[in-house]
Design an enzyme around this catalytic site. Structure first.
Site, PDB file in Angstrom:
ATOM      1  N   ASN A   1      -4.003 -18.255 -23.041  1.00 35.21           N
ATOM      2  CA  ASN A   1      -5.429 -17.934 -23.058  1.00 35.21           C
ATOM      3  C   ASN A   1      -5.919 -18.069 -21.508  1.00 35.21           C
ATOM      4  O   ASN A   1      -6.546 -16.884 -20.971  1.00 35.21           O
ATOM      5  CB  ASN A   1      -6.088 -19.004 -24.028  1.00 35.21           C
ATOM      6  CG  ASN A   1      -7.382 -18.637 -24.322  1.00 35.21           C
ATOM      7  OD1 ASN A   1      -7.951 -17.725 -24.045  1.00 35.21           O
ATOM      8  ND2 ASN A   1      -7.951 -19.482 -24.984  1.00 35.21           N
ATOM      9  N   ASP A   2      -5.672 -18.901 -20.930  1.00 31.60           N
ATOM     10  CA  ASP A   2      -6.465 -19.161 -19.445  1.00 31.60           C
ATOM     11  C   ASP A   2      -6.002 -18.063 -18.674  1.00 31.60           C
ATOM     12  O   ASP A   2      -6.654 -17.682 -17.722  1.00 31.60           O
ATOM     13  CB  ASP A   2      -6.538 -20.545 -19.186  1.00 31.60           C
ATOM     14  CG  ASP A   2      -7.032 -21.880 -20.087  1.00 31.60           C
ATOM     15  OD1 ASP A   2      -7.951 -21.345 -20.475  1.00 31.60           O
ATOM     16  OD2 ASP A   2      -6.560 -22.868 -19.938  1.00 31.60           O
ATOM     17  N   VAL A   3      -4.770 -18.096 -18.630  1.00 30.54           N
ATOM     18  CA  VAL A   3      -3.976 -17.113 -17.566  1.00 30.54           C
ATOM     19  C   VAL A   3      -4.526 -15.503 -17.689  1.00 30.54           C
ATOM     20  O   VAL A   3      -4.255 -14.857 -16.838  1.00 30.54           O
ATOM     21  CB  VAL A   3      -2.604 -17.310 -17.617  1.00 30.54           C
ATOM     22  CG1 VAL A   3      -2.173 -18.578 -17.339  1.00 30.54           C
ATOM     23  CG2 VAL A   3      -1.964 -16.738 -18.953  1.00 30.54           C
ATOM     24  N   VAL A   4      -5.001 -15.367 -18.958  1.00 31.20           N
ATOM     25  CA  VAL A   4      -5.579 -13.852 -19.041  1.00 31.20           C
ATOM     26  C   VAL A   4      -7.143 -13.815 -19.243  1.00 31.20           C
ATOM     27  O   VAL A   4      -7.790 -12.890 -19.544  1.00 31.20           O
ATOM     28  CB  VAL A   4      -5.062 -13.218 -20.100  1.00 31.20           C
ATOM     29  CG1 VAL A   4      -3.580 -13.251 -20.119  1.00 31.20           C
ATOM     30  CG2 VAL A   4      -5.404 -13.931 -21.665  1.00 31.20           C
TER      31      VAL A   4
ATOM     32  N   ALA B   1      -7.985 -25.214 -20.220  1.00 28.50           N
ATOM     33  CA  ALA B   1      -8.872 -25.453 -19.560  1.00 28.50           C
ATOM     34  C   ALA B   1     -10.372 -25.466 -20.188  1.00 28.50           C
ATOM     35  O   ALA B   1     -11.356 -25.823 -19.577  1.00 28.50           O
ATOM     36  CB  ALA B   1      -9.072 -24.172 -18.372  1.00 28.50           C
TER      37      ALA B   1
END
Lengths: 102, 463
Positions: free
Chosen positions: B389-392, B430
């Site tokens: 999730n956070d990395v995209v 996050a």
């Protein structure tokens, strides 16, 4: 050189060596490297053995033994878990091409 | 310290060199395993050495304690799942720091018996440093462990008096440290250790879940420096060199990781204190999204020429790496070009995803790093995001108030279609909402990653 200066020299040179040897590490290896470095500082076990082996009173002996147990967990566990991770990086190489062609 | 025979000093020197070679080896993919073994060998020799040249007391107890600790370490290392690796490193690091602090306390007790003139100031400074930083490392690691193991919330913990309490603990540490150096007081040393525990807890509590890996790396460097200082106190060159190596390389590694996440280390540690690390919602949103069944997604994938997989921690938690590999192999057999896009901090710590996919025997040629693959998303038909999730999350580019703002991300929003496999609408580690989920080109397939992938696989086979 005085004794203190010798120690300081070793310290400063080690700082440069420490940074230099890992400066080209790829992010792929960050986890095993962190884990391996973590294992290396478990060498405090040596310090714990030195101190405990020369202590006399019972309370200090107990504290020393606790330190030895903790340090041994760090040192031995650290190297074993790092090896477990790295094993997986190397093992698959021969197996991979065969699987892909299937 | 009693005199060490020259031959033993030479062996110690060899061990120190062994640690340098170990780190050098660990930083290259081909030499890593050998490097680790060299390190283990050097450590074994160094630990055995004092039994040979010194007449140690309490031998049975010492050997028993080593055996007990080793057993615990091996059991932990063997049993831990690869997904739990960050916690394991934190735990091992913590006990190492704790051990160093105890060793320094024992040495302080020893020094207290000597006439004041026989004890150098620097030795006492190093002793106080070891006690304090070792305790910080121990307590800090325990908190990071609790955060990662979900024993406590992974979100930043901040309360009103925290900055004041932290400052007070630091001042208290300085005063106690001065008492140790000035008067060689054992009780001050013990109090300093307790204060260190407090500092460690207060240091890590405000750190948000996504930043915890960087803190682990930093505490790792702390422990290294502690061991180095302990080496100076005990007059042992192996401890000094090994500790310094870990301290220096650990600090460098921490900075590398922070850069990969687009974060600065001071901001990670003190951002929440200053209040400029806005916390996300942490709750499920009820805005409308487009969801689809496994058959629809299978068709989407089946007719794509170019597919990129973005694996995340959710994939590993569901233990779905093997099913994913099967799906990828099926698509490849039908002529689709499929790669895995690996974000540097995918998983819970840098390089973690590589370990997890290696465990599932995914050929590493198919793992493409972020910088190489980011240009490819424009020409990609379908991106399949599995448990990431956070990395995209485009908020890293667009929303300056987001905690991940500035982190380089995978540009999946440039692809024709994006499919998210998600358990629920809850935000990532996050704790911030992902706008991409509401994009018209995005499809969601809800469910446990393993179940979804299994259904997807059978649907794709039926095509």
């Amino acid at each position: 050189m005085t004794d203190g200066m010798v120690w300081l020299t070793i310290f400063v040179l080690s700082v440069f060596v420490g940074v230099e040897v890992i400066s080209k590490v790829s992010s792929t290896l960050h986890t095993p490297l962190m884990s391996g470095a973590n294992a290396i500082h478990g060498i405090i076990l040596l310090g714990a053995v030195l101190v405990t082996g020369q202590t006399e009173s019972t309370p200090t002996l107990v504290v020393g033994l606790v330190a030895i147990v903790l340090a041994a967990v760090n040192l031995v566990g650290g190297f074993v878990v790092t090896d477990r991770m790295l094993q997986m990086f190397t093992r698959k190489k021969p197996a991979a091409p065969k699987e892909a062609q299937r | 310290m009693s005199a060490v025979p020259t031959w033993a000093q030479l062996v110690y020197l060899l061990c120190a060199v062994g640690f340098i070679l170990a780190l050098k080896g660990l930083s290259g993919p081909r030499t890593a395993r050998t490097g680790n073994l060299i390190g283990a060998g050097a450590a074994a020799v160094a630990v055995v050495l004092p039994f040979v040249y010194l007449d140690l007391d309490h031998l049975p107890l010492i050997i028993g304690a080593i055996a007990l600790g080793s057993l615990g370490g091996v059991l932990g290392a063997r049993r831990v799942q690869m997904t739990q690796m960050p916690q394991m490193v934190a735990l091992f690091n913590g006990v190492g720091g704790g051990a160093a602090a105890l060793v320094a306390l024992l040495e302080l007790e020893e020094l207290g018996h000597l006439p004041a003139s026989a004890v150098g100031t620097f030795v006492l400074v190093a002793t106080a440093f070891t006690v304090l930083v070792g305790s910080v490392s121990f307590a800090g690691s325990v908190i990071t462990f609790a955060k990662l193991q979900d024993l406590m919330t992974s979100r930043p913990v901040v309360f009103a008096g925290l900055p004041v309490a932290f400052a007070a603990a630091l001042v208290g540490s300085l005063v106690l440290g001065w008492l140790v150096v000035d008067a060689t007081l054992l009780w001050a040393g013990v109090a300093l250790g307790v204060m260190g525990l407090l500092v460690g807890v207060l240091l890590v509590l405000p750190v948000g879940g996504a930043d915890v890996p960087i803190v682990i790396s930093l505490l790792n460097a702390f422990t290294g420096l502690t061991v180095a200082a302990g080496g100076y106190v005990l007059g042992n060159v192996v401890l000094l060199v090994a500790g310094t190596l870990v301290g220096a390389s650990g600090t460098f590694l921490t900075l590398l990781m922070a850069r990969a996440m687009g974060r600065s280390v001071p901001n990670i540690l003190f951002g929440a204190l200053k209040g400029n690390s806005t916390l996300g919602a942490g709750e499920a949103s009820d805005r409308p999204v487009r969801s689809a069944g496994p058959e629809d997604v299978a068709i989407l994938l089946g007719y794509a020429d170019r597919v990129i997989i973005v694996p995340g921690y959710g994939l590993a938690v569901a233990q779905a790496q093997h099913t994913l590999r099967e799906l990828v192999e099926l698509l490849q057999a039908r002529g689709t070009r499929v790669d895995y896009a690996i974000h540097p901090v995918a998983g819970r710590m840098p390089g973690h995803m590589n370990v997890l996919l290696a465990e599932a025997q995914v050929p590493y040629e198919q793992l493409v790093e972020m910088d190489e693959i980011n240009g490819e998303f424009k020409h990609t038909d379908v991106v399949l995001v599995v448990g990431a999730n956070d990395v995209v999350n485009p908020a890293a580019r667009t929303t300056p108030s987001a905690p991940i703002y500035g982190m380089p991300i995978l540009d999946v929003d440039q692809a024709q279609q994006v499919v998210f496999l998600k358990r629920s609408m809850r935000p990532g580690f996050a704790g911030i909402e992902n706008e991409l989920l509401f994009d018209p080109r995005t499809t969601l397939l809800f469910g446990d990653a393993k179940e979804s992938l299994t259904k997807l696989l059978s649907a794709a086979k039926a095509l």
